[in-house]
Design a protein around this motif. Structure first.
Motif, PDB file in Angstrom:
ATOM      1  N   HIS A  89       0.861  -1.165   0.023  1.00 45.26           N
ATOM      2  CA  HIS A  89       0.020  -0.096   0.093  1.00 45.26           C
ATOM      3  C   HIS A  89       0.911   1.266  -0.018  1.00 45.26           C
ATOM      4  CE1 HIS A  89      -3.248   2.709   0.753  1.00 45.26           C
ATOM      5  NE2 HIS A  89      -2.756   3.150   1.836  1.00 45.26           N
ATOM      6  N   PHE A  90       0.532   2.311  -0.918  1.00 42.93           N
ATOM      7  CA  PHE A  90       1.241   3.453  -0.940  1.00 42.93           C
ATOM      8  C   PHE A  90       0.030   4.647  -0.616  1.00 42.93           C
ATOM      9  CE2 PHE A  90       3.501   1.215  -4.089  1.00 42.93           C
ATOM     10  CZ  PHE A  90       4.919   1.418  -3.863  1.00 42.93           C
ATOM     11  N   PRO A  91       0.308   5.301   0.480  1.00 42.14           N
ATOM     12  CA  PRO A  91      -0.774   6.187   1.017  1.00 42.14           C
ATOM     13  C   PRO A  91      -0.883   7.466   0.043  1.00 42.14           C
ATOM     14  CG  PRO A  91       1.188   6.268   2.231  1.00 42.14           C
ATOM     15  CD  PRO A  91       1.442   5.158   1.546  1.00 42.14           C
ATOM     16  N   ARG A  92      -1.861   8.209   0.186  1.00 45.76           N
ATOM     17  CA  ARG A  92      -2.065   9.277  -0.741  1.00 45.76           C
ATOM     18  C   ARG A  92      -0.763  10.167  -0.531  1.00 45.76           C
ATOM     19  NH1 ARG A  92      -7.255  13.283  -0.829  1.00 45.76           N
ATOM     20  NH2 ARG A  92      -6.411  14.896  -2.640  1.00 45.76           N
ATOM     21  N   GLY A  93      -0.312  10.550  -1.618  1.00 44.69           N
ATOM     22  CA  GLY A  93       1.100  11.375  -1.390  1.00 44.69           C
ATOM     23  C   GLY A  93       2.284  10.554  -1.101  1.00 44.69           C
ATOM     24  N   GLY A  94       2.240   9.319  -1.090  1.00 48.20           N
ATOM     25  CA  GLY A  94       3.396   8.463  -0.602  1.00 48.20           C
ATOM     26  C   GLY A  94       4.034   7.498  -1.659  1.00 48.20           C
ATOM     27  N   LEU A  95       3.823   7.868  -2.899  1.00 41.26           N
ATOM     28  CA  LEU A  95       4.500   7.218  -4.092  1.00 41.26           C
ATOM     29  C   LEU A  95       5.846   7.535  -3.905  1.00 41.26           C
ATOM     30  CD1 LEU A  95       2.112   7.757  -6.905  1.00 41.26           C
ATOM     31  CD2 LEU A  95       2.475   5.523  -5.713  1.00 41.26           C
ATOM     32  N   PRO A  96       6.780   6.696  -4.460  1.00 41.79           N
ATOM     33  CA  PRO A  96       8.387   6.909  -4.422  1.00 41.79           C
ATOM     34  C   PRO A  96       8.652   8.252  -5.070  1.00 41.79           C
ATOM     35  CG  PRO A  96       7.758   4.721  -5.214  1.00 41.79           C
ATOM     36  CD  PRO A  96       6.568   5.288  -5.012  1.00 41.79           C
ATOM     37  N   PRO A  97       9.446   8.876  -4.407  1.00 39.49           N
ATOM     38  CA  PRO A  97       9.601  10.382  -4.671  1.00 39.49           C
ATOM     39  C   PRO A  97      11.015  10.317  -5.503  1.00 39.49           C
ATOM     40  CG  PRO A  97      10.762   9.867  -2.250  1.00 39.49           C
ATOM     41  CD  PRO A  97       9.821   8.630  -2.925  1.00 39.49           C
ATOM     42  N   VAL A  98      10.772  10.399  -6.780  1.00 36.45           N
ATOM     43  CA  VAL A  98      11.745  10.269  -7.933  1.00 36.45           C
ATOM     44  C   VAL A  98      11.421  11.525  -8.942  1.00 36.45           C
ATOM     45  CG1 VAL A  98      12.047   7.792  -7.789  1.00 36.45           C
ATOM     46  CG2 VAL A  98      10.382   8.743  -9.238  1.00 36.45           C
ATOM     47  N   ASN A  99      12.629  11.976  -9.634  1.00 32.87           N
ATOM     48  CA  ASN A  99      12.414  13.011 -10.581  1.00 32.87           C
ATOM     49  C   ASN A  99      12.100  12.023 -12.256  1.00 32.87           C
ATOM     50  OD1 ASN A  99      12.933  15.664  -9.371  1.00 32.87           O
ATOM     51  ND2 ASN A  99      14.714  14.613  -8.935  1.00 32.87           N
ATOM     52  N   GLY A 100      12.605  10.949 -11.957  1.00 29.86           N
ATOM     53  CA  GLY A 100      12.751  10.117 -13.197  1.00 29.86           C
ATOM     54  C   GLY A 100      11.449   9.045 -13.219  1.00 29.86           C
TER      55      GLY A 100
END
Length: 474
Positions: free
Chosen positions: A365-376
């Motif tokens: 589960h990825f919470p809202r706003g919790g996806l992996p922080p990447v520029n790519g």
């Protein structure tokens, strides 16, 4: 969670490594006592392990014509545009994200010019340049240079010229031998033809050809040594023969006094067989003890950075010139990507610490706003364990990545839950289903061009939560 091997590894028998052919003659002069020899052997081992690993990669890709890893001759670009699937058992942890472009460079004669086309910034790409010492000394690509077209001059330590007009940047290597790995993002299987078009526009040529001038005289052709494996190097004094062979290709200072000069009291001469077996037994024992000391330092460095993805790879500045850390990276897997470029990890246990098994259902589960922080972009790939191979499934899906976000179903709170299991989670959840094999498995987590929150450890990946009941076969 542990660091994932950074590139596919061929499961095939390689040629039996050997040291350079022995020559008759007296033992080399030693100007060090046993204690000094042990200390110098420790340094030689720490510096030599990454060099052997880098040469092994270069040899397989460009010098062992007909070998299982061979891509093409020195100083040429070779691209592979394909989507790996379960019918490719030769490669472990095959990367379904970024088709590769390879080059192995010999810069002794003259610099080379890499040409890249304009690439839409929404598509990640990167060229990684690794010298014989094992340092990633330069990058060209979305993060490092942007998506614009460019020409990059790659120069070895002996080149004293000036960059001609039209060159975007000079990339200076401290060694004459360089490994180059290019990665171009594949958005989806149907996107392969677009990747091919981009790869066809990558170019590599000698500086003389770029200028339209005659090439300088060619240096003597080396009698290329069949590489000594790192496993052999750890237990054989032939390690010093292998290091002696490589020293002429690394005339730079490695950040300080040239390595060959520092090791000279051992009687180690660049390009000359060492014949350690001819040394007095006490000195042989000192060399072995020094190698053991070096391996102990490597093991310590690897343990210290366990759980810090990418901490063993990077530039000289990023690694602080720590030879044990660099050597630990070489033993973990040569050619590792610098942390600022990408972070590769693997997940092989659930939230309770139990091994992952296709006999159970899991959720991620990825919470809202919790996806992996990447520029790519980011991706999650499924592999059977311990084979690390893709396993055929009913929907031919082996990866879920950020390009699929518009097609993934959102939770009521705006987050995203992925369903990792062998059987379908149901028609309304199939878009978020990553099929698992029947048996042990692992997930590969790849984050390209990570943001500071990921680099600094402020963002933590979610854990797989296992349901209590085992899967019942349909």
């Amino acid at each position: 969670m542990f660091v994932l091997a950074v590139a596919p590894i061929l499961l095939a028998a390689c040629a039996v490594p050997s040291a350079p052919p022995a020559e008759d003659g007296p033992p080399p002069p030693i100007q060090a006592d046993a204690a000094q020899a042990r200390a110098l052997a420790r340094e030689a081992y720490l510096r030599g392990v990454p060099m052997l690993a880098a040469y092994q990669m270069l040899y397989g890709n460009a010098l062992q014509n007909g070998g299982p890893l061979y891509k093409g001759p020195l100083n040429t670009l070779q691209s592979s545009a394909r989507v790996y699937g379960p019918d490719d058992p030769a490669f472990v942890s095959p990367n379904a994200d970024t088709p590769y472009t390879y080059a192995a460079l010999d810069l002794r004669r003259e610099p080379l010019v890499l040409t890249v086309p304009p690439v839409d910034r929404r598509r990640y790409y990167a060229f990684q340049f690794t010298d014989l010492y094992g340092y990633n000394f330069a990058y060209v690509g979305t993060r490092a240079t942007g998506g614009r077209a460019g020409r990059y001059l790659i120069a070895g330590p002996g080149w004293k010229g000036k960059a001609p007009r039209g060159i975007s940047k000079v990339l200076r290597s401290e060694t004459d031998l360089v490994n180059v790995v290019g990665r171009t993002q594949l958005l989806n299987p149907a996107d392969l033809r677009n990747v091919v078009r981009i790869q066809e526009k990558y170019g590599l040529q000698p500086l003389s050809a770029y200028l339209g001038r005659p090439a300088p005289p060619a240096p003597p052709a080396p009698d290329w040594m069949t590489p000594l494996s790192l496993q052999q190097a750890a237990r054989s004094l032939k390690f010093f023969d292998a290091l002696a062979f490589l020293l002429p290709f690394a005339p730079g200072g490695d950040g300080q006094e040239p390595l060959a000069r520092r090791l000279a009291p051992l009687g180690l001469a660049p390009g000359r067989p060492y014949h350690a077996e001819r040394l007095p037994p006490a000195l042989q024992e000192a060399l072995r003890a020094g190698m053991h000391d070096g391996q102990t330092a490597i093991d310590t460095a690897r343990a210290e950075h366990d759980g810090s993805p990418g901490a063993l790879y990077g530039s000289r500045e990023a690694l602080g010139g720590d030879p044990a850390r660099l050597a630990a990276g070489a033993q973990a897997g040569a050619g590792g990507v610098s942390r600022e470029e990408a972070i590769f990890m693997a997940l092989d246990k659930d939230s309770a610490g139990a091994p992952l098994d296709g006999g159970y259902r899991y959720s991620l589960h990825f919470p809202r706003g919790g996806l992996p922080p990447v520029n790519g972009f980011w991706s999650i790939t499924m592999y059977a364990w311990p084979s690390q191979l893709l396993v055929k499934n009913d929907i031919n899906r082996y990866v879920i990545n950020s390009e699929m976000l518009p097609r993934l179903k959102r939770d009521a709170d705006g987050g995203i839950t992925l369903y990792v299991q062998r059987v379908s989670p149901g028609k309304d959840r199939v878009s978020n289903w990553l099929p698992a094999p029947d048996g042990p498995f692992m997930l590969a987590l790849r984050y390209y061009w990570p943001k500071p929150a990921l680099l600094q450890g402020k963002w933590k990946p979610p854990q797989l939560v296992r349901e209590a009941l085992r899967v019942v076969a349909p």
